[in-house]
Design a protein around this motif. Structure first.
Motif, short mmCIF file in Angstrom:
data_model
loop_
_atom_site.label_atom_id
_atom_site.label_comp_id
_atom_site.label_asym_id
_atom_site.label_seq_id
_atom_site.Cartn_x
_atom_site.Cartn_y
_atom_site.Cartn_z
N ALA A 106 0.83 -1.20 0.00
CA ALA A 106 0.00 0.00 0.00
C ALA A 106 0.87 1.25 0.00
O ALA A 106 0.58 2.24 -0.69
CB ALA A 106 -0.94 -0.01 1.20
N GLU A 107 1.94 1.22 0.77
CA GLU A 107 2.85 2.37 0.82
C GLU A 107 3.54 2.56 -0.53
O GLU A 107 3.66 3.69 -1.02
CB GLU A 107 3.89 2.17 1.93
CG GLU A 107 4.75 3.38 2.16
CD GLU A 107 5.68 3.22 3.34
OE1 GLU A 107 6.78 3.82 3.29
OE2 GLU A 107 5.33 2.51 4.30
N GLU A 108 3.97 1.46 -1.16
CA GLU A 108 4.60 1.55 -2.48
C GLU A 108 3.62 2.11 -3.50
O GLU A 108 3.98 2.96 -4.33
CB GLU A 108 5.08 0.16 -2.93
CG GLU A 108 6.27 -0.36 -2.17
CD GLU A 108 6.62 -1.79 -2.56
OE1 GLU A 108 6.15 -2.28 -3.59
OE2 GLU A 108 7.37 -2.41 -1.78
N ALA A 109 2.37 1.67 -3.44
CA ALA A 109 1.35 2.16 -4.39
C ALA A 109 1.09 3.65 -4.15
O ALA A 109 0.89 4.39 -5.11
CB ALA A 109 0.06 1.35 -4.22
N SER A 110 1.09 4.05 -2.90
CA SER A 110 0.86 5.45 -2.59
C SER A 110 1.99 6.32 -3.14
O SER A 110 1.75 7.40 -3.70
CB SER A 110 0.75 5.62 -1.07
OG SER A 110 0.63 6.99 -0.74
#
Length: 81
Positions: A72-76
């Motif tokens: 999720a952090e990478e996608a953000s």
């Protein structure tokens, strides 16, 4: 009329007074007979997972959760770029 429970084997069991009192209190709290309480607890002991299996499953879930958080952090960060 025959007894419907007659075909069930009987078990005589000696237990400490303190354990007997605890079982009786639990049976009362669960609104069932002492016999039903003991049977439910015995059946439950055969269907529950050993503590080690629960701990392993818990750790696997935590690992997956951390991986999802990382994704999720990478996608953000990708969306912000």
């Amino acid at each position: 009329m025959s007894d419907p429970l007659a075909h069930f084997p009987q078990l005589t069991l000696r237990i400490a007074d303190k354990l007997h009192d605890r079982l009786k209190a639990s049976a009362q709290a669960n609104h069932q007979s002492l016999e039903a309480e003991v049977i439910a607890r015995l059946e439950g002991s055969f269907t529950t997972q050993p503590q080690e299996s629960l701990a392993e499953g818990h750790q696997a879930l935590l690992d997956k959760l951390h991986r999802l958080e990382d994704l999720a952090e990478e996608a953000s960060h990708s969306a912000d770029a």
